[in-house]
Scaffold this motif. Structure first.
Motif, short mmCIF file in Angstrom:
data_model
loop_
_atom_site.label_atom_id
_atom_site.label_comp_id
_atom_site.label_asym_id
_atom_site.label_seq_id
_atom_site.Cartn_x
_atom_site.Cartn_y
_atom_site.Cartn_z
N CYS A 1 37.35 32.22 33.00
CA CYS A 1 35.97 32.67 32.82
C CYS A 1 35.65 33.89 33.69
O CYS A 1 34.70 34.64 33.41
N ASP A 2 36.43 34.06 34.75
CA ASP A 2 36.19 35.20 35.65
C ASP A 2 36.46 36.53 34.96
O ASP A 2 36.10 37.60 35.47
N ALA A 3 37.11 36.46 33.81
CA ALA A 3 37.39 37.69 33.07
C ALA A 3 36.14 38.20 32.36
O ALA A 3 36.11 39.33 31.87
N PHE A 4 35.12 37.34 32.33
CA PHE A 4 33.87 37.71 31.66
C PHE A 4 32.77 37.95 32.68
O PHE A 4 32.95 37.72 33.89
N ALA A 5 31.62 38.36 32.18
CA ALA A 5 30.47 38.60 33.06
C ALA A 5 29.19 38.19 32.34
O ALA A 5 29.17 38.02 31.12
N ASP B 1 26.06 36.41 30.67
CA ASP B 1 25.88 35.19 29.87
C ASP B 1 27.20 34.67 29.30
O ASP B 1 27.39 33.46 29.16
N VAL B 2 28.07 35.58 28.98
CA VAL B 2 29.37 35.18 28.41
C VAL B 2 30.13 34.34 29.43
O VAL B 2 30.71 33.30 29.10
N LYS B 3 30.10 34.79 30.69
CA LYS B 3 30.79 34.05 31.74
C LYS B 3 30.12 32.70 31.97
O LYS B 3 30.80 31.67 32.12
N ASN B 4 28.78 32.74 31.98
CA ASN B 4 28.04 31.48 32.20
C ASN B 4 28.32 30.47 31.09
O ASN B 4 28.49 29.28 31.33
N ASN B 5 28.35 30.98 29.86
CA ASN B 5 28.64 30.10 28.72
C ASN B 5 30.07 29.56 28.80
O ASN B 5 30.34 28.41 28.43
#
Length: 202
Positions: free
Chosen positions: A181-185, A187-191
């Motif tokens: 998930c760290d690859a995202f930022a 809301d995408v990361k939170n989701n």
């Protein structure tokens, strides 16, 4: 008399094995068999009237013994258990002893004394065999219980180990998912994190 003792012990062993494996009787079968034993005993005892003196006494003892043994065997078939099976051995030993003692009355002097000693020796041997069977049965039962307990304990430990292993695997997979998930930022990361928690029960 030694051969008679051996024969008696062999018969007791066969009785023990048969009674332990025979199928239980129904209540109706039990009642019918019990009545049949009584009828046979009365007939056998009545037949003893054809004899006189000690021959008659021997006949009566044999009839009594046969009835007691038959009842013990019937009880073991109706309510199979180690206790009832062992009781057959005891009853047979006692019945054989009573008949043997009665037969000794046909003799006199030293021959009669020897006869009684031999009868007592055979009885002692038969009772010792019955006691041995009882103890062996008890020991086998205790051993079986220990094995069952050991298996149950092992199963519990295995289940606990499996649960622990599953937890370790789930935690490792969860950490991997979170790391991805760290690859995202935003809301995408939170989701992504929320989805990982839901999937791995965190």
């Amino acid at each position: 008399m030694i051969s008679q003792r051996t024969t008696l012990l062999s018969a007791l062993l066969l009785t023990f094995t048969f009674a332990a494996t025979a199928a239980p009787l129904t209540k109706d079968e039990y009642k019918a068999a019990k009545e049949e034993i009584s009828v046979k005993y009365k007939a056998a005892k009545k037949a003893c009237s054809a004899h006189t003196s000690n021959a008659k006494d021997i006949c009566i003892e044999e009839a009594k013994g046969d009835e007691k043994v038959a009842r013990a065997e019937l009880q073991a078939k109706y309510e199979p258990s180690a206790k009832h099976t062992n009781e057959i051995l005891v009853v047979k030993a006692k019945a054989a002893h009573e008949v043997a003692k009665e037969k000794c009355d046909d003799q006199t002097g030293n021959a009669k004394d020897v006869c009684k000693k031999e009868a007592n020796a055979a009885y002692t041997a038969a009772m010792a065999e019955a006691k041995l069977k009882e103890k062996t049965s008890e020991n086998d039962k205790k051993a079986a219980e220990k094995i069952t307990d050991a298996k149950s304990t092992a199963m519990d430990k295995n289940a606990s180990a499996q649960k622990s292993a599953n937890t370790d695997v789930r935690d490792a997979n969860y950490k991997t998912a979170i790391e991805k998930c760290d690859a995202f930022a935003g809301d995408v990361k939170n989701n992504c994190i929320a989805d990982a928690k839901q999937r791995f029960g965190k």
